[in-house]
Design a protein around this motif. Structure first.
Motif, PDB file in Angstrom:
ATOM      1  N   GLY A   1      35.390  48.414  44.087  1.00 41.62           N
ATOM      2  CA  GLY A   1      34.777  47.327  44.497  1.00 41.62           C
ATOM      3  C   GLY A   1      33.271  47.122  44.033  1.00 41.62           C
ATOM      4  N   HIS A   2      32.686  48.222  43.275  1.00 42.88           N
ATOM      5  CA  HIS A   2      31.374  48.063  43.099  1.00 42.88           C
ATOM      6  C   HIS A   2      31.073  48.714  41.673  1.00 42.88           C
ATOM      7  N   ASP A   3      31.666  49.635  41.550  1.00 41.92           N
ATOM      8  CA  ASP A   3      31.587  50.472  39.974  1.00 41.92           C
ATOM      9  C   ASP A   3      31.903  49.551  39.044  1.00 41.92           C
ATOM     10  N   PRO A   4      30.853  49.411  38.076  1.00 40.60           N
ATOM     11  CA  PRO A   4      31.349  48.565  36.839  1.00 40.60           C
ATOM     12  C   PRO A   4      32.426  48.811  36.183  1.00 40.60           C
ATOM     13  N   GLU A   5      32.868  50.185  35.641  1.00 39.39           N
ATOM     14  CA  GLU A   5      33.932  50.791  35.146  1.00 39.39           C
ATOM     15  C   GLU A   5      35.243  50.452  35.805  1.00 39.39           C
ATOM     16  N   PHE A   6      35.122  50.691  37.217  1.00 40.70           N
ATOM     17  CA  PHE A   6      36.318  50.447  38.215  1.00 40.70           C
ATOM     18  C   PHE A   6      36.648  49.010  38.221  1.00 40.70           C
ATOM     19  N   LEU A   7      35.770  48.018  38.373  1.00 43.94           N
ATOM     20  CA  LEU A   7      36.117  46.593  38.081  1.00 43.94           C
ATOM     21  C   LEU A   7      36.607  46.401  37.121  1.00 43.94           C
ATOM     22  N   ALA A   8      36.058  46.838  35.820  1.00 46.56           N
ATOM     23  CA  ALA A   8      36.535  46.399  34.602  1.00 46.56           C
ATOM     24  C   ALA A   8      38.204  46.851  34.268  1.00 46.56           C
ATOM     25  N   ALA A   9      38.230  47.834  34.923  1.00 40.94           N
ATOM     26  CA  ALA A   9      39.790  48.482  34.706  1.00 40.94           C
ATOM     27  C   ALA A   9      40.628  47.618  35.475  1.00 40.94           C
ATOM     28  N   ASP A  10      40.407  47.097  36.639  1.00 31.33           N
ATOM     29  CA  ASP A  10      41.041  46.471  37.704  1.00 31.33           C
ATOM     30  C   ASP A  10      41.047  44.903  37.033  1.00 31.33           C
ATOM     31  N   ARG A  11      40.345  44.432  36.168  1.00 31.15           N
ATOM     32  CA  ARG A  11      40.190  43.349  35.559  1.00 31.15           C
ATOM     33  C   ARG A  11      41.541  43.186  34.582  1.00 31.15           C
ATOM     34  N   ILE A  12      41.753  44.398  33.721  1.00 29.20           N
ATOM     35  CA  ILE A  12      42.851  44.342  32.873  1.00 29.20           C
ATOM     36  C   ILE A  12      44.193  43.982  33.715  1.00 29.20           C
ATOM     37  N   ARG A  13      44.205  44.666  35.009  1.00 25.67           N
ATOM     38  CA  ARG A  13      45.381  44.415  35.663  1.00 25.67           C
ATOM     39  C   ARG A  13      45.402  42.819  35.959  1.00 25.67           C
ATOM     40  N   ASP A  14      44.326  42.397  36.687  1.00 26.15           N
ATOM     41  CA  ASP A  14      44.216  41.143  37.405  1.00 26.15           C
ATOM     42  C   ASP A  14      44.407  39.976  36.321  1.00 26.15           C
ATOM     43  N   GLU A  15      43.801  40.173  35.128  1.00 28.47           N
ATOM     44  CA  GLU A  15      43.812  38.967  34.217  1.00 28.47           C
ATOM     45  C   GLU A  15      45.049  38.854  33.353  1.00 28.47           C
ATOM     46  N   SER A  16      45.585  40.061  33.214  1.00 31.53           N
ATOM     47  CA  SER A  16      46.906  40.149  32.421  1.00 31.53           C
ATOM     48  C   SER A  16      48.208  39.715  33.243  1.00 31.53           C
ATOM     49  N   GLY A  17      48.199  40.162  34.603  1.00 32.62           N
ATOM     50  CA  GLY A  17      49.268  40.044  35.258  1.00 32.62           C
ATOM     51  C   GLY A  17      50.258  41.183  35.225  1.00 32.62           C
ATOM     52  N   CYS A  18      50.167  41.992  34.842  1.00 29.73           N
ATOM     53  CA  CYS A  18      50.983  43.144  34.192  1.00 29.73           C
ATOM     54  C   CYS A  18      51.585  43.945  35.408  1.00 29.73           C
ATOM     55  N   VAL A  19      50.868  43.973  36.519  1.00 32.46           N
ATOM     56  CA  VAL A  19      51.311  44.653  37.903  1.00 32.46           C
ATOM     57  C   VAL A  19      51.694  43.392  38.846  1.00 32.46           C
ATOM     58  N   LEU A  20      52.884  43.457  39.078  1.00 32.45           N
ATOM     59  CA  LEU A  20      53.337  42.554  40.023  1.00 32.45           C
ATOM     60  C   LEU A  20      53.238  43.168  41.466  1.00 32.45           C
ATOM     61  N   ARG A  21      53.360  44.300  41.891  1.00 33.45           N
ATOM     62  CA  ARG A  21      53.225  44.981  42.961  1.00 33.45           C
ATOM     63  C   ARG A  21      53.125  46.444  42.858  1.00 33.45           C
ATOM     64  N   TYR A  22      52.492  47.150  43.737  1.00 35.27           N
ATOM     65  CA  TYR A  22      52.431  48.732  43.667  1.00 35.27           C
ATOM     66  C   TYR A  22      52.389  49.094  45.371  1.00 35.27           C
ATOM     67  N   GLU A  23      52.845  50.373  45.200  1.00 33.45           N
ATOM     68  CA  GLU A  23      52.739  51.181  46.868  1.00 33.45           C
ATOM     69  C   GLU A  23      52.245  52.702  46.448  1.00 33.45           C
ATOM     70  N   ARG A  24      51.365  53.014  47.280  1.00 32.19           N
ATOM     71  CA  ARG A  24      50.614  54.084  47.108  1.00 32.19           C
ATOM     72  C   ARG A  24      50.875  55.021  48.374  1.00 32.19           C
ATOM     73  N   THR A  25      51.479  56.301  47.862  1.00 27.07           N
ATOM     74  CA  THR A  25      51.755  57.426  48.949  1.00 27.07           C
ATOM     75  C   THR A  25      51.126  58.705  48.642  1.00 27.07           C
ATOM     76  N   PHE A  26      50.661  59.284  49.611  1.00 29.76           N
ATOM     77  CA  PHE A  26      50.028  60.554  49.350  1.00 29.76           C
ATOM     78  C   PHE A  26      50.945  61.583  49.930  1.00 29.76           C
ATOM     79  N   MET A  27      50.789  62.826  48.946  1.00 33.54           N
ATOM     80  CA  MET A  27      51.862  63.804  49.075  1.00 33.54           C
ATOM     81  C   MET A  27      51.204  65.263  49.027  1.00 33.54           C
TER      82      MET A  27
END
Length: 102
Positions: A70-96
């Motif tokens: 939400g604030h680190d410029p590199e993290f934001l840039a990585a998420d922009r790839i996903r958001d602008e391309s629409g390559c991810v339709l949904r995801y689910e995170r689990t911790f193991m």
């Protein structure tokens, strides 16, 4: 150790964008204290499923990494790839927790 497993539903027509997104997150996880075990994408046939696995020494280590969202410029840039391309339709995170050979 805690391992984050992310199950993705991706747009198969946008696999190249998803691979750019994935490579960037492998780099960021490894840079910020985790160990990325890779992304696993469809190998053959029509599939819209992908998987990512990465580990941190502890939940506290993971939370320090997550605090950058939400604030680190590199993290934001990585998420922009996903958001602008629409390559991810949904995801689910689990911790193991891994059970490894002694």
């Amino acid at each position: 150790m805690i391992t984050c497993v992310i199950h993705y539903t991706i747009d198969p027509a946008k696999t190249e964008a998803f691979e750019r997104f994935a490579r960037e997150w492998v780099r960021l996880v490894n840079l910020h204290g985790g160990r990325h075990h890779g992304y696993f994408l469809p190998g053959e046939g029509a599939s819209d499923k992908a998987l990512a696995l990465f580990s941190f020494d502890s939940l506290a280590s993971y939370e320090r990494y997550r605090a950058r969202f939400g604030h680190d410029p590199e993290f934001l840039a990585a998420d922009r790839i996903r958001d602008e391309s629409g390559c991810v339709l949904r995801y689910e995170r689990t911790f193991m927790r891994p059970l490894l050979e002694d």
